[in-house]
Each structure stands twice: as structure tokens, then as C-alpha cells.
Enzyme design. Structure first.
Site, PDB file in Angstrom:
ATOM      1  N   HIS A 269      58.981   9.581  15.962  1.00 42.18           N
ATOM      2  CA  HIS A 269      58.421   8.214  15.869  1.00 42.18           C
ATOM      3  C   HIS A 269      59.277   7.287  15.005  1.00 42.18           C
ATOM      4  O   HIS A 269      59.116   6.063  15.074  1.00 42.18           O
ATOM      5  CB  HIS A 269      57.010   8.241  15.287  1.00 42.18           C
TER       6      HIS A 269
ATOM      7  N   ASP B  55      55.924  16.566  23.020  1.00 46.05           N
ATOM      8  CA  ASP B  55      54.861  16.250  22.063  1.00 46.05           C
ATOM      9  C   ASP B  55      53.763  15.439  22.761  1.00 46.05           C
ATOM     10  O   ASP B  55      54.033  14.705  23.717  1.00 46.05           O
ATOM     11  CB  ASP B  55      55.455  15.418  20.918  1.00 46.05           C
TER      12      ASP B  55
ATOM     13  N   HIS C 233      52.300  12.929  21.643  1.00 44.50           N
ATOM     14  CA  HIS C 233      52.534  11.508  21.375  1.00 44.50           C
ATOM     15  C   HIS C 233      53.919  11.113  21.876  1.00 44.50           C
ATOM     16  O   HIS C 233      54.879  11.863  21.711  1.00 44.50           O
ATOM     17  CB  HIS C 233      52.450  11.233  19.868  1.00 44.50           C
TER      18      HIS C 233
ATOM     19  N   ASP D  40      51.190  19.723  19.549  1.00 50.34           N
ATOM     20  CA  ASP D  40      49.880  19.078  19.559  1.00 50.34           C
ATOM     21  C   ASP D  40      49.366  18.847  20.978  1.00 50.34           C
ATOM     22  O   ASP D  40      48.315  18.245  21.176  1.00 50.34           O
ATOM     23  CB  ASP D  40      49.895  17.761  18.768  1.00 50.34           C
TER      24      ASP D  40
END
Length: 309
Positions: A124, A160, A162, A247
Site C-alpha cells: 500500500h 492479498d 486488499h 488475508d
């Protein structure tokens, strides 16, 4: 595959008790690897401390200094999600350094595959912005490092839950790095629609697969057994970098995907098979994963798949 594992206790020094991204994530992974006897089968590699010039391949010098000064002053929260304290800057440099050390080991053929058990995560982090638990973008810096070494085609896979907004932005106008992401959408950080394909000479070298909440083994099997191998073969990369975010697991407390531990094993298996078939060096770097048991089991399974490949 001759598999390298990069880990150091320095990664426990960046910590916030009660935050989902804390040192217990790596402690649980190490305990699981020990319980399965995996340490005796991998080549243990020590990370090095990345230097500012290396971090600046992807980040603004002023931003790097800002993180340094923030941590030196005792730290706190850089945004509502992302903390940094006195040792966080050092820890983040060693996270970057693990990826760079792993790349060097792969290029010298000392190992054929590498897993970096590192934190803080990175995908990120943008050029001048910490976010989503990330300070420096480990994988993006790794890709820039490969380009600097003369490689001209690097493929990044990000599984991931996200979307890796920071990594995507780093290479959005670049045709020497292909960024592929499968992720829950719409979800944090809000980027990653199928329409985001890159711009200029980078158009067509960003490929997003947004998935609805509840997507599980079946959807991921389709993506990673068919689509991803096809894209890799078409691009014909010289190096594979993987943002390994666990995740996506059905038991993860922060996300809403439904992938089983076995499903994660299949994702990894499919990626490794393509890398082996095409004789491409491959490096995995830890990103998310916040259920300690699911995370530890998934990472251990990843390393088992690497050893078996």
C-alpha cells in the site's frame, strides 16, 4: 526447488500491541515452521539493511527522511491505520533489504525460490505516503532494483485481499513491470477496478481481477490455474515477484473472502508450476494475514510447496 527463507528477529521490533499488524504474526509463523521441521530443509538467508539510495528507487527522498525523523522522535500514527515507533524505520529498512538480498541470491542461482518472512508489509505504500500498515513498498523497490540491474521484464503477482495501490501506482506508466492483482472489491483501499489497465506505454501491463466478498477456492483456482499462467507466458518475464497476502483466508478477521488453507496451497502451487516450467526465479514477500493460526499454516504450506516444486 532449492528454497531460501529470509527472516530475522529485527522484524519483531516494529510493534503495536492490539493492532492487527503486530509481531505475533511472525512469531506464529516461526513457531509453525519449527513445529513442521521446515527450517532444516530451507537455506536460511540473513536480510541486509537496505540503504536510502535503494529505498529511493521507489520513494521520494523527503518521504524517507520524514519516516526516519518521525521514528527518531518516538513515532505514533502516520494515518488512522499505520503506526511507526522508534525501531520501525530500521525494521522497514531490513524488510526492504530482505527482498534485495533474496533477489541477489536468485540472480546468482544460489537458490531457486525465496520466501521473505518480513514486516512491515509494503504494497500500500506510495511514493510519498505510508498507508495500510505499510511504510516502504518492499516488492516495488525489488522490481526497481531488478530494472536497475538490467532486467527488462518483471512480473508482479499480488494475491492479498486488499489491492496493492502503491505497487500499481509505481508501475502504471511502465511496460517493463507487469502488475497483476486479485483482490476483494470494492474494499480498502478503493482502487483495483478491472478498468485500471495502465496509461501510456504502461497500458495493458496492469491487470486487476476484482472479486466480490465471499469469493473462495473455486474463483481463485480459475484465476491461478488458467488466467495467471496465460498472462505470464504471454509476457515472458525474467523474474517473478509475489506479494503474498494471506488475508484471503476464510478465517481472516479483516476481510470477507472465503479461501481455505488448501485453496491457498493451490494458488501457490499454480504460481510455482508456471515459474518452474518457464525457468523463472521467484520471490515471495509477506504482505497481509491477520488470523495467526491461518497465517502460520498458510505460510508453512507455501514453503512446503516451494520445497516440493
Amino acid at each position: 526447488m532449492k528454497t531460501g527463507l529470509i527472516y530475522d528477529d529485527i522484524y519483531l521490533e516494529h510493534n503495536e500491541r492490539g493492532h492487527p499488524e503486530n509481531k505475533d504474526r511472525l512469531i506464529s509463523i516461526v513457531q509453525e515452521l519449527e513445529a513442521r521441521g521446515l527450517f532444516k530443509h530451507v537455506i536460511k538467508i540473513k536480510p541486509r539493511r537496505a540503504v536510502v539510495e535503494e529505498v529511493s528507487l521507489n520513494h521520494d527522498i523527503g518521504y524517507i527522511q520524514e519516516i526516519h525523523d518521525f521514528c527518531l522522535a518516538g513515532g505514533g500514527y502516520l494515518d488512522p491505520d499505520t503506526y511507526a515507533y522508534s525501531m520501525s524505520y530500521e525494521t522497514a529498512l531490513y524488510a526492504v533489504g530482505a527482498v534485495l538480498e533474496g533477489i541477489d541470491g536468485l540472480l546468482s542461482k544460489e537458490v531457486e525460490a525465496v520466501f521473505c518472512a518480513i514486516r512491515p508489509p509494503g504494497h500500500h505504500a506510495e511514493r510519498s505516503k505510508a498507508m495500510g500498515f505499510c511504510l516502504f513498498n518492499n516488492i516495488a523497490i525489488g522490481a526497481h532494483y531488478l530494472l536497475k540491474k538490467g532486467l527488462s521484464r518483471v512480473f508482479i503477482i499480488d494475491f492479498d485481499a486488499h489491492h496493492g495501490n502503491g505497487t500499481q501506482r509505481s508501475f502504471y506508466e511502465e511496460d517493463r513491470v507487469f502488475y497483476f492483482s486479485s483482490h476483494e472489491y470494492p474494499f480498502y483501499p478503493g482502487t483495483g477496478s478491472a478498468e485500471e489497465r495502465g496509461v501510456g506505454k504502461g497500458y495493458g501491463y496492469t491487470y486487476n481481477v476484482p472479486l466480490s466478498a465471499g469469493a473462495g477456492d473455486k474463483e481463485f483456482e480459475e484465476i491461478y490455474s488458467k488466467l495467471v499462467p496465460k498472462l505470464i507466458r504471454e509476457y515472458s518475464p525474467e523474474f517473478l515477484l509475489v506479494s503474498a497476502g494471506y488475508d484471503i483466508h476464510k478465517d481472516d478477521p479483516l476481510t470477507f473472502l472465503n479461501v481455505s488453507t488448501e485453496g491457498i496451497g493451490k494458488i501457490v502451487e499454480n504460481i510455482l508450476k508456471t515459474a518452474k516450467d518457464l525457468n523463472i526465479p521467484i520471490l515471495f514477500a509477506l504482505e497481509g494475514g491477520y488470523n495467526l493460526k491461518a497465517l502460520a499454516q498458510s505460510v508453512a504450506l507455501t514453503i512446503e510447496k516451494m520445497l516440493e516444486a
